[in-house]
Write a protein that holds these residues in place. Structure first.
Motif, PDB file in Angstrom:
ATOM      1  N   UNK A  13      -0.411   7.245   5.048  1.00 23.68           N
ATOM      2  CA  UNK A  13       0.032   5.775   5.302  1.00 23.68           C
ATOM      3  C   UNK A  13      -1.232   4.996   5.322  1.00 23.68           C
ATOM      4  N   UNK A  14      -1.101   4.052   4.239  1.00 23.11           N
ATOM      5  CA  UNK A  14      -2.381   3.247   3.905  1.00 23.11           C
ATOM      6  C   UNK A  14      -2.272   1.905   4.518  1.00 23.11           C
ATOM      7  N   UNK A  15      -3.194   1.534   5.316  1.00 22.65           N
ATOM      8  CA  UNK A  15      -2.989   0.381   6.141  1.00 22.65           C
ATOM      9  C   UNK A  15      -4.519  -0.625   5.538  1.00 22.65           C
ATOM     10  N   UNK A  16      -4.296  -1.286   4.830  1.00 27.34           N
ATOM     11  CA  UNK A  16      -5.356  -2.116   4.360  1.00 27.34           C
ATOM     12  C   UNK A  16      -5.780  -3.127   5.324  1.00 27.34           C
ATOM     13  N   UNK A  17      -7.052  -3.215   5.559  1.00 26.93           N
ATOM     14  CA  UNK A  17      -7.684  -4.399   6.529  1.00 26.93           C
ATOM     15  C   UNK A  17      -6.853  -4.541   7.870  1.00 26.93           C
ATOM     16  N   UNK A  18      -7.106  -3.420   8.533  1.00 22.86           N
ATOM     17  CA  UNK A  18      -6.572  -3.690  10.088  1.00 22.86           C
ATOM     18  C   UNK A  18      -7.169  -4.711  10.583  1.00 22.86           C
ATOM     19  N   UNK A  19      -6.669  -6.036  10.765  1.00 22.05           N
ATOM     20  CA  UNK A  19      -7.327  -7.109  11.409  1.00 22.05           C
ATOM     21  C   UNK A  19      -6.453  -7.359  12.869  1.00 22.05           C
TER      22      UNK A  19
ATOM     23  N   UNK B  40       1.956  11.767  -1.567  1.00 17.81           N
ATOM     24  CA  UNK B  40       2.468  10.378  -1.621  1.00 17.81           C
ATOM     25  C   UNK B  40       1.784   9.552  -0.640  1.00 17.81           C
ATOM     26  N   UNK B  41       2.034   8.297  -0.888  1.00 17.09           N
ATOM     27  CA  UNK B  41       1.796   7.459  -0.132  1.00 17.09           C
ATOM     28  C   UNK B  41       2.450   6.131   0.283  1.00 17.09           C
ATOM     29  N   UNK B  42       2.411   5.699   1.560  1.00 19.70           N
ATOM     30  CA  UNK B  42       3.220   4.555   1.673  1.00 19.70           C
ATOM     31  C   UNK B  42       2.334   3.332   2.155  1.00 19.70           C
ATOM     32  N   UNK B  43       2.196   2.301   1.326  1.00 22.65           N
ATOM     33  CA  UNK B  43       1.246   1.021   1.666  1.00 22.65           C
ATOM     34  C   UNK B  43       1.622   0.087   2.397  1.00 22.65           C
ATOM     35  N   UNK B  44       1.297  -0.390   3.422  1.00 26.06           N
ATOM     36  CA  UNK B  44       1.674  -1.541   4.167  1.00 26.06           C
ATOM     37  C   UNK B  44       1.117  -2.760   3.629  1.00 26.06           C
TER      38      UNK B  44
END
Lengths: 359, 359
Positions: free
Chosen positions: A80-86, A138-142
DNA sequence: TTGTATGCGTTATCAC
DNA sequence: GTGATAACGCATACAA
């Protein structure tokens, strides 16, 4: 019973789980038969199967994932890819809900969820390397504003990927799930128009996020359908403080506004502040609609009418779609869009005591 | 009884990631040298090192984790175990904060975080099996009422484990991080006593959770120190609704109360409801203190005075401690307890307009 | 249906 | 310093 050797050169590693070899011996079969019995039990006699099953229980056998992964070339894990967890990502229940949903989808499999959070650009490339490295199936991207680059990069690797939230450059290749932000924005406009408000404005989200853009487009569509003018639009960053500042400007420049749509509940909170500071009552003077059906929508000083979306379902679907895509690569399923609903609360309810209805 | 492997993923398309062999050839050295150059570069000549480094860049070489793990018996991943993710866990920012903190601690390593959520007892044993299976190098367990069994079970496996929140049967073997719930409860009592409230009650959390019990004990200590009687105690389940019901009973049975400590902000919200329904003003008639410094504490109808705790720091520490414990097994560090602070807001502030101060 | 033999990519051992 | 070589635990063509 190997205590006899004087000084074993190699320290016997803290005896981990029994190996397939041990299992085979215990069951009185060969490694291969044991292996087959464990995986689906194809081409193995009932007797052998039973023997292996018993041995598994007896020994508490657990297959070594690394060894298995080495030969099968699959990892039985997804990212689970979470870019930039602001701050925004953290405060939203969105984050937790997504994880819960995916976990739910994975429940009956032995697939593990690994978390990849990339805060900086540096992390970002590291994460990408990890994904390309074949460490996950595999990946899930938020998805959000940075996601465009992710979409492209991942598409190139051929790694099965599902986006949660439509990425910017969603070509026909990227598959995603999303909620109907267009419809949500439209609902807000319809509702405000429906209760007789005529001078409507919106505090939209960042112009570089698809969710924000879609809500705004939907809002404009709804206004047009109701025969109302477009009205003023200000942008904020999905935070309460940012929205409060934007709303102050809005109120100052358009003092006659009688309805506002904030593209998130957190922003609606800021709008509420600004309205009260300006001496406006809600919903008396100004009706207010939020978005997300966040917990604060209910606990706000004036409970917020808001747009709700089936986030858990969406996350579950994302997980299921990814599993499917992994099992049958090449099939590029259509994006799935979940519809939204309006939840009516005090911030737009024409209370019997109020004064509204100025059509 | 079916044995393992519920539903493995199908084999994915063969990927042509360059292998160590390829790397060695490209660098003009042997596999062994290439391997050494990659890992720390001990006992390799500068020339060889340079050649390998270049080859890594050229080929975009990424070590195969499975193969490495197979021989090193290290997985380079740790688990975050979240038992029973119920509504409460999800709604609290706690969840997200913990993940963020751990991720932060892992940032400079190549250690991956895998998520293990067990909702049912069935899941629970599966999760335990996974942990014992040597699939991870260590685990962080978010502790709560069910955690006692976890503590025991994991202690037996010898798997490095850190608990976030003191588990029930915390012997000298289990290591954990926690916030000073005792001190927090005490702070609440001190504060309410300090502003002249004398007839104090508390809505405590479930009696089977250490955090709740500790807060209650601290509260009683604080009362004793202030020379005040223990006062009534009701228990609720950390939810708003549960606390509202408990508070209604409390108010009915003790109508003269002038101060309440709720062991969580969500519960304080329920208390607030009950008080307003009973015609009591806050803080005029009754001063109210919550706990957690949850987002709702600020947005509540009457902003809540509450106890804040450094949750991110705590999570970061948990991650760091686990890494340490993995590197140097056997060292059993002391539990780390983070201190708490009181944040004053309207729910206890003796507003100039108010009527309080009845000492 | 069963067993044998081989290879997956890496690190560790030990002579050189 | 360097390089063969042996594990690591498992799955799977292929032979029996």
């Amino acid at each position: 019973m190997k205590t006899s050797s004087p000084r074993p050169l190699r320290q016997v590693a803290p005896r981990s789980s029994p190996t397939l070899e041990d299992l085979a011996v215990a069951a009185g079969v060969s490694r291969s038969t044991a292996s087959r019995a464990i995986n689906g039990g194809d081409r193995v006699s009932p007797e052998a199967q039973a023997a292996v099953d018993r041995a598994v229980l007896d020994l508490g056998y657990i297959p070594n994932r690394a060894a298995r992964s080495l030969v099968t070339r699959r990892t039985s894990s997804i990212a689970l890819v979470i870019p930039e967890p602001d701050v925004r990502v953290m405060m939203d229940p969105f984050f937790a809900v997504v994880i819960t949903g995916i976990t739910e989808a994975l429940r009956e499999t032995d697939v593990q969820l690994v978390l990849l959070m990339s805060r900086t650009d540096d992390d970002s490339s590291r994460t990408l390397r990890y994904l390309r490295g074949g460490h996950v199936d595999g990946a899930i991207v938020v998805s959000h504003h940075e996601a465009d680059s992710w979409a492209r990069s991942l598409a190139e690797t051929g790694l099965p990927t599902i986006f949660i939230g439509r990425p910017w450059d969603a070509g026909s290749e990227v598959t995603y799930v999303d909620t109907d932000n267009l419809g949500g924005g439209r609902l807000a406009a319809q509702h405000l128009a429906g209760i007789g408000r005529r001078r409507l404005a919106t505090v939209a989200g960042p112009a570089d996020m698809t969710a924000a853009v879609d809500r705004l487009r939907g809002w404009r569509t709804g206004l047009a359908e109701a025969g109302l003018p477009e009205g003023p639009v200000v942008h904020a960053d999905f935070t309460t403080d940012g929205a409060a500042a934007a709303a102050r400007r809005l109120i100052a420049e358009h003092p006659d506004i009688d309805g506002i749509f904030a593209a998130s509940d957190l922003m609606a909170l800021g709008v509420l502040e600004a309205l009260q500071a300006a001496g406006r009552t809600v919903p008396g003077d100004v009706a207010l609609v939020g978005y997300d059906n966040h917990a604060v929508a209910e606990t706000a000083p004036t409970p917020l009418t808001t747009i709700t979306q089936p986030m858990v379902e969406m996350a579950v679907k994302a997980g299921a779609m990814l599993l499917e895509e992994i099992e049958a690569p090449g099939s590029h399923p259509e994006p799935v869009i979940y519809s939204t609903e309006l939840v009516e609360r005090a911030s737009t309810s024409v209370a019997p005591t109020a004064s509204a209805a100025n059509a």
